[in-house]
Design a protein around this motif. Structure first.
Motif, PDB file in Angstrom:
ATOM      1  N   ALA A  43      48.969  49.718  28.512  1.00 13.70           N
ATOM      2  CA  ALA A  43      48.913  48.360  27.775  1.00 13.70           C
ATOM      3  C   ALA A  43      49.933  48.606  26.520  1.00 13.70           C
ATOM      4  N   PRO A  84      48.396  45.056  31.743  1.00  9.10           N
ATOM      5  CA  PRO A  84      47.272  44.456  31.014  1.00  9.10           C
ATOM      6  C   PRO A  84      47.351  43.329  30.048  1.00  9.10           C
ATOM      7  N   PHE A 111      41.726  47.292  27.834  1.00  6.89           N
ATOM      8  CA  PHE A 111      42.664  47.648  28.874  1.00  6.89           C
ATOM      9  C   PHE A 111      41.545  47.290  30.171  1.00  6.89           C
ATOM     10  N   SER A 114      40.772  43.925  31.361  1.00  5.10           N
ATOM     11  CA  SER A 114      41.868  43.180  31.953  1.00  5.10           C
ATOM     12  C   SER A 114      41.867  43.529  33.364  1.00  5.10           C
ATOM     13  N   LEU A 115      41.762  45.054  33.562  1.00  7.05           N
ATOM     14  CA  LEU A 115      41.629  45.542  34.992  1.00  7.05           C
ATOM     15  C   LEU A 115      40.637  44.874  35.769  1.00  7.05           C
TER      16      LEU A 115
END
Length: 403
Positions: A43, A84, A111, A114-115
């Protein structure tokens, strides 16, 4: 919970787009031969945005961090790259542990949120995925809290907590990240032993190396800039950094043996640029070369070396260049460290300038063809496939062990 592995998610230290040779990138490609893989870029943080905002790359990263673009892109068969959609707080400078922990957790949540979004887009369930974390110790601390994968692996290829950037927070965070993982993998026995202090499953899986282009017997044309340099040529090929290479040793070696010609090939960082090496008449800096050009340079060097600086950062390091040197059939001299002993008897190990002089003198003697072939075979055996097979073996054991 299903124990069928749906995909691998590889959390990387380096951006895929940089196209640097890295273990994470190589392992992602290897894993993709078996299962779908998502390679996850680090990120971007606030400090990096400020520094890079005027560059095309910085502008692109900011847009992706804000969700303005394609955050997940297919780059090869069975392989995706995810950038990310989050901006991390720049917190490494904080000395207040409580505040750091609070903000680090916020960074981790952004993080992994977003994953999870990226996994859903590919119709993957986190609980069916294996996360392979390439030493992202701060983010990785929250893998199970915010992503809840089938298994979480932590990978160590450098003694990062001895690096100034990581030392203050990393020395306490990495052991905790290691403890929370399901298994630890390292590319040297030294690093595996370190991790074993914090986790009972810690395995040295060795190191892969792309040696296909390093063919000792292929016909090569001598590079023009190298042809101007007299023999014997004692060479180093790679990034020239004072954090990992012993500049003082090189200076002493050049001054002690003025009949030897020290050839240094690769980009220089500031410590090398400012060193006395540039004033020594038998030291030659040939600059950066394209990867495809390197075998020809190695072929026409008489002895290849790795003058590694011995410190806590490098002591467990596995230098990939040793495999490249050996694959080219070159006599090789390297600084003696625990990680280097696995290459015996195919390399000459040395400590200090006197040790290097003796080792290079020995390496300059005519090579025995059988010993050369054994060295080439040693290098060619270090494949990413072999590394992955060791990971798969631990994975299968964990998946088939009753809770």
């Amino acid at each position: 919970m299903s124990k069928e592995v749906e995909a691998y998610i590889l959390i990387a230290q380096q951006e895929w787009e940089l196209n640097l040779g890295s273990n994470a990138r190589n392992l992602a490609v290897e894993f993709s031969k078996a299962k779908p893989v998502m390679y996850v870029n680090p990120a971007i943080d606030m400090k990096s945005i400020i520094k890079q905002i005027r560059t095309p790359h910085g502008k692109k990263r900011l847009k992706l961090a804000l969700g303005l673009g394609q955050n997940t892109v297919k780059v090869a068969e069975n392989l995706w790259v995810h950038t990310p959609q989050t901006i991390s707080y720049s917190i490494n400078w904080l000395k207040n542990i409580s505040l750091y922990n609070f903000l680090n957790r916020r960074n981790g949540k952004g993080f992994f949120d977003s994953l999870k979004k990226a996994a859903r887009k590919l119709h993957w369930k986190p609980e069916n995925c294996i996360v392979f974390n390439d030493s992202q110790m701060f983010t990785g601390l929250f893998t199970k809290d915010f992503f809840k994968p089938l298994l979480s692996f932590y990978y160590i290829r450098d003694n990062l907590i001895e690096h100034p950037y990581f030392k203050f927070h990393g020395s306490r965070v990495e052991p905790e990240t290691i403890e929370k993982a399901d298994a630890i993998f390292a590319n040297s026995a030294y690093l595996a032993d370190y991790a074993r202090q914090h986790h009972k499953i810690s395995l040295d899986i060795g190191q892969g190396c792309e040696t296909d282009m390093y063919d000792a017997f292929a016909t090569k044309t001598e590079p023009a800039d190298l042809a101007l340099i007299a023999h014997p040529r004692i060479g180093y090929v790679g990034f020239l950094t004072g954090e990992r290479l012993d500049i003082s040793l090189l200076e002493q070696l050049a001054e002690a043996r003025k009949d030897w010609h020290i050839v240094l090939i690769g980009p220089e960082e500031i410590m090398f640029q400012q060193s006395r090496l540039h004033q020594l008449p038998n030291v030659y800096f040939l600059g950066s070369k394209k990867p495809a050009e390197l075998p020809a340079y190695m072929h026409y060097i008489d002895v290849c070396m790795n003058p590694q600086l011995i410190n806590e950062l490098t002591v467990g390091n596995y230098p990939r260049k040793i495999d490249e040197y050996l694959a080219m059939g070159k006599p090789t001299v390297a600084t003696e460290t625990p990680a280097m002993k696995m290459f015996l008897p195919h390399v000459e190990l040395a400590v200090g300038v006197e040790g290097y002089i003796k080792a290079i003198e020995k390496a300059l003697q005519p090579q025995d063809s059988a010993a050369q072939m054994a060295a080439i075979s040693c290098a060619k055996s270090h494949t990413w496939e072999a590394c992955a097979e060791k990971i798969y073996a631990v994975q299968e054991k964990l998946l088939n062990t009753p809770n």
